[in-house]
Design a protein around this motif. Sequence first.
Motif, PDB file in Angstrom:
ATOM      1  N   UNK A 137       0.797  -1.236   0.000  1.00 59.38           N
ATOM      2  CA  UNK A 137       0.000   0.000   0.000  1.00 59.38           C
ATOM      3  C   UNK A 137       0.824   1.277   0.000  1.00 59.38           C
ATOM      4  N   UNK A 138       2.074   1.203   0.456  1.00 60.39           N
ATOM      5  CA  UNK A 138       2.928   2.396   0.491  1.00 60.39           C
ATOM      6  C   UNK A 138       3.943   2.447  -0.643  1.00 60.39           C
ATOM      7  N   UNK A 139       3.985   1.386  -1.473  1.00 69.14           N
ATOM      8  CA  UNK A 139       4.981   1.332  -2.551  1.00 69.14           C
ATOM      9  C   UNK A 139       4.488   0.362  -3.621  1.00 69.14           C
ATOM     10  N   UNK A 140       3.911   0.900  -4.701  1.00 69.93           N
ATOM     11  CA  UNK A 140       3.318   0.033  -5.715  1.00 69.93           C
ATOM     12  C   UNK A 140       4.346  -0.633  -6.623  1.00 69.93           C
ATOM     13  N   UNK A 141       5.633  -0.457  -6.338  1.00 72.69           N
ATOM     14  CA  UNK A 141       6.664  -1.199  -7.053  1.00 72.69           C
ATOM     15  C   UNK A 141       7.116  -2.423  -6.256  1.00 72.69           C
ATOM     16  N   UNK A 142       6.522  -2.621  -5.096  1.00 77.85           N
ATOM     17  CA  UNK A 142       6.949  -3.666  -4.169  1.00 77.85           C
ATOM     18  C   UNK A 142       5.772  -4.592  -3.864  1.00 77.85           C
ATOM     19  N   UNK A 143       5.954  -5.891  -4.034  1.00 75.79           N
ATOM     20  CA  UNK A 143       4.907  -6.863  -3.712  1.00 75.79           C
ATOM     21  C   UNK A 143       5.034  -7.319  -2.262  1.00 75.79           C
ATOM     22  N   UNK A 144       3.893  -7.515  -1.642  1.00 78.31           N
ATOM     23  CA  UNK A 144       3.850  -7.967  -0.250  1.00 78.31           C
ATOM     24  C   UNK A 144       3.534  -9.464  -0.235  1.00 78.31           C
ATOM     25  N   UNK A 145       2.285  -9.864  -0.132  1.00 78.20           N
ATOM     26  CA  UNK A 145       1.919 -11.273  -0.264  1.00 78.20           C
ATOM     27  C   UNK A 145       1.725 -11.999   1.044  1.00 78.20           C
ATOM     28  N   UNK A 146       1.238 -13.233   0.925  1.00 79.88           N
ATOM     29  CA  UNK A 146       0.827 -14.016   2.090  1.00 79.88           C
ATOM     30  C   UNK A 146       1.967 -14.262   3.071  1.00 79.88           C
ATOM     31  N   UNK A 147       3.182 -14.532   2.576  1.00 83.43           N
ATOM     32  CA  UNK A 147       4.297 -14.842   3.480  1.00 83.43           C
ATOM     33  C   UNK A 147       4.668 -13.629   4.321  1.00 83.43           C
ATOM     34  N   UNK A 148       4.695 -12.444   3.711  1.00 81.18           N
ATOM     35  CA  UNK A 148       4.964 -11.215   4.465  1.00 81.18           C
ATOM     36  C   UNK A 148       3.871 -10.975   5.497  1.00 81.18           C
ATOM     37  N   UNK A 149       2.622 -11.200   5.096  1.00 80.52           N
ATOM     38  CA  UNK A 149       1.501 -11.004   6.015  1.00 80.52           C
ATOM     39  C   UNK A 149       1.565 -11.996   7.175  1.00 80.52           C
ATOM     40  N   UNK A 150       1.949 -13.242   6.871  1.00 80.79           N
ATOM     41  CA  UNK A 150       2.119 -14.239   7.934  1.00 80.79           C
ATOM     42  C   UNK A 150       3.220 -13.811   8.890  1.00 80.79           C
ATOM     43  N   UNK A 151       4.358 -13.367   8.347  1.00 82.78           N
ATOM     44  CA  UNK A 151       5.473 -12.925   9.193  1.00 82.78           C
ATOM     45  C   UNK A 151       5.054 -11.741  10.059  1.00 82.78           C
ATOM     46  N   UNK A 152       4.336 -10.813   9.473  1.00 82.40           N
ATOM     47  CA  UNK A 152       3.858  -9.648  10.220  1.00 82.40           C
ATOM     48  C   UNK A 152       2.951 -10.079  11.365  1.00 82.40           C
ATOM     49  N   UNK A 153       2.066 -11.015  11.079  1.00 84.74           N
ATOM     50  CA  UNK A 153       1.140 -11.507  12.095  1.00 84.74           C
ATOM     51  C   UNK A 153       1.882 -12.209  13.230  1.00 84.74           C
ATOM     52  N   UNK A 154       2.791 -13.113  12.878  1.00 87.51           N
ATOM     53  CA  UNK A 154       3.560 -13.821  13.899  1.00 87.51           C
ATOM     54  C   UNK A 154       4.390 -12.852  14.732  1.00 87.51           C
ATOM     55  N   UNK A 155       4.916 -11.816  14.076  1.00 91.70           N
ATOM     56  CA  UNK A 155       5.729 -10.833  14.788  1.00 91.70           C
ATOM     57  C   UNK A 155       4.883 -10.024  15.764  1.00 91.70           C
ATOM     58  N   UNK A 156       3.710  -9.580  15.322  1.00 93.04           N
ATOM     59  CA  UNK A 156       2.833  -8.803  16.204  1.00 93.04           C
ATOM     60  C   UNK A 156       2.423  -9.612  17.431  1.00 93.04           C
ATOM     61  N   UNK A 157       2.198 -10.889  17.254  1.00 88.33           N
ATOM     62  CA  UNK A 157       1.827 -11.736  18.395  1.00 88.33           C
ATOM     63  C   UNK A 157       2.976 -11.842  19.388  1.00 88.33           C
ATOM     64  N   UNK A 158       4.201 -11.893  18.869  1.00 87.69           N
ATOM     65  CA  UNK A 158       5.361 -11.928  19.757  1.00 87.69           C
ATOM     66  C   UNK A 158       5.499 -10.601  20.504  1.00 87.69           C
ATOM     67  N   UNK A 159       5.364  -9.503  19.796  1.00 90.00           N
ATOM     68  CA  UNK A 159       5.513  -8.184  20.415  1.00 90.00           C
ATOM     69  C   UNK A 159       4.453  -7.968  21.489  1.00 90.00           C
TER      70      UNK A 159
END
Length: 264
Positions: A26-48
């Motif tokens: 959403x902040x950079x349309x030249x960069x793909x995010x995807x399910x793996x990034x979203x999974x990592x973000x989710x796992x990280x937020x749970x740790x934090x």
Amino acid sequence: MPAPGPWSSFVAIGDSFTEGLWDLHPDDDTHCRGWADLLAQNLSHRRIDAGQDPLLYANLAIRGRLMRSIIVDQLPAALEMKPDLVSLVGGGNDILRPTIDIDWIARNLEDAVVRIRETGADVLLSTGFDTAESPLVSMTRGRVGIFNSLIWSIAHRHGAYVMDVWGMRSLKDARMWSPDRIHLTPEGHRRVSQAALVGLDQVPDDEAWDDPLTRLPGVPRIEWVRENAQWLRQHVYPWATRRLRRQSSGDTRTAKYPELTPFG
């Protein structure tokens, strides 16, 4: 927020699916995010939220990669990082080729799983998509079904986790797919990231993560024909041309997150 998983570091390897096409950031349309990034973000937020350090994350996946390249080029780099969790998802580009030995792909995948498990790390595999509703790509459905069976057997033999995208009802809706009909939309990637949590025996954030979308009215046949013609012209023809030239969409690309870094 659900309790954090047991992993402090995660490396994703694979092809365009794991690179994140076409979930543009959403902040950079030249960069793909995807399910793996979203999974990592989710796992990280749970740790934090549990008072732990953020998850360390790397994503080595590159679009167009075949299973051999994933295992030869990406896997050694992933193992050097000594992660707790590795997602290894590939084979889709191999299966799109006219002639391919599914058993050969599975043997190489199993060897890779054994190498990862010998380090003590957990492994997340994924089934292939059910392509029954997709023009042309549906011809590979039998191959994908056989490969899925082998993936489940590999997982059972070596204690790997499996993300079951074949069984996702929501992905049967065309609105989950980008215009090329091979890669997911941002909403499709979001839902797959929830499937990854379920595959890892973690609680999903969204209980309705795989609920089918409200059905839309049928498309007039003339519009359906026009859309298919546009798809063949804009996506299938360029893909076939690259195959004939032995080129890949990822030939000049490098990994987007090549080193473990705090994520989230």
